[in-house]
Design an enzyme around this catalytic site. Sequence first.
Site, short mmCIF file in Angstrom:
data_model
loop_
_atom_site.label_atom_id
_atom_site.label_comp_id
_atom_site.label_asym_id
_atom_site.label_seq_id
_atom_site.Cartn_x
_atom_site.Cartn_y
_atom_site.Cartn_z
N HIS A 81 -2.22 -35.01 -31.59
CA HIS A 81 -3.43 -34.19 -31.43
C HIS A 81 -4.34 -34.75 -30.33
CE1 HIS A 81 -2.14 -31.97 -34.91
NE2 HIS A 81 -2.11 -33.08 -35.63
N LYS A 115 0.84 -1.21 0.00
CA LYS A 115 0.00 0.00 0.00
C LYS A 115 0.87 1.25 0.00
CE LYS A 115 -3.64 2.43 2.52
NZ LYS A 115 -4.70 2.34 3.56
#
Length: 523
Positions: free
Chosen positions: A289, A141
């Site tokens: 594939h 922060k």
Amino acid sequence: MSAEKKIGRALLSVTDKTGLVEFAQKLAGNGVELVSTGGTAKALRDAGLTVRDVAELTGYPEMFEGRVKTLHPKVHGGILHRRGNAEHRAAAAAHGIEPIDMVVVNLYAFEKTAAKPGVEFAEIVENIDIGGPSMVRSAAKNFEDVAIVTSPRDYAALTDELEKAGGGLSLETRWKLAQQAFAATAAYDTAIANTLEGLAVQADAHQPIHHSDEFPQALRIAYPLAQTLRYGENPHQRAALYSDGSGTGIAGAEQVQGKELSYNNLVDLDACWELAQEFDEPMVAIIKHTNPCGAATGADVLEAYRKALVADPVSAFGGVIGVNREVDGDAAEEMAALFLEAIAAPGFSKEARARFAAKKNLRLVVVRPAASARVVKQVSGGMLLQDADRGRVTRTDLKIVTQRKPTDEELSSLEFAWKVCKHVKSNAIVYARDGQTIGVGAGQMSRVDAARFGAMKAVLPLAGCVAASDAFFPFPDGLEAVALAGATAVIQPGGSVRDAEVIAAADRLGVAMIFTGMRHFRH
């Protein structure tokens, strides 16, 4: 905002101590005061570094077995006060709060703890880090004034910048570190929420945890980027690989040779690795594939490879191989004679590595098995989630439905074909014999077409083989096509409204048929 901030004091508290000492030495060499806690402080002192205890900074000792050590205004005030705000500086001075310019923190290994076999509920809860995430968020922060370091991977680049900039870090670097820090705490909280949501509270916290099988109320996914890929399925598509951090499976595999893995390589490697894991005996799966063009078991990897290759040597060219044993030199010698994209195995012997060395582009990946998981698939507007298909059948689950029973040889071949068929895209028919695929019909729109296509692909004789179907035959024509191709026995789930007609056709043709009661669609 100032573009560059000098680092004068760093607080270090890490679980993963990879590269810690070297990084701390560089910090100290740039005049940075080191403040630390517990095991981190000990590791630094053992390396000869001067370290100030957090307890000295706060004036309070670590308490409650280490649960409270950094949760103190002198820690969070030192991180969060804004150096450019006069009121903040005055308050810090009035309360003796010293600025902390860098926070080096990585969190308790919650996910690894939760994944341990037999882990107790109490141990999981105790590994929920509180102080660490609080410091990370505070520093992130206040990135304007503080650098937050959450990953050892950043140590080298930060050291280089500190030395080049005379002990300072740029605003750009601090902002990048803050972004990474918030991502780290988000992933950590996600892991905790996902784990705890699947557990029931236990009266005796020192008993092993009990997992729930319920689906989560929210699908939280927080996988860090493992690597960007050259492209996706096609060159115009971008792609990246994200990992669950477990170091298992294809996403966590160690690549030990070859050029960069592609998106398609990874998809095919996952397919062949998963198929190979179905078997206890040595097994080789050759994938094209995502479908097996050849799969076989053998007395060793070499025999299994030879059987898998001869099943469809044309399709195997440019394929991907999965093996469930270490690849030895003899198997590597023959594999290296074929153009292959990649090989996944639990390991490669020294002799195998030497034989593959000449194939510099061949990707070799060492894989550790991953725990059973759920499968996520994206659809437009949402995600689908299902359990992974870990379903298996044993001989006691099988139901012989025809007049002729399968022979022992047929039964063994049927079991092999069934395991392979589970990993073939639907509609799927697999012809097999003696631990070897003979023909594979994958991804067809009708089951009878899958039967015909699988037979058409066969290189070896089909006469006397067996066949597996991933789902039931809706009509006798599929069964008839399988028998016409040469199969003498069939394994399928059963469950069609026309089962009686299909059984009658099998009896008429003298085919033995087994029902498993389990379907294996794969889309």
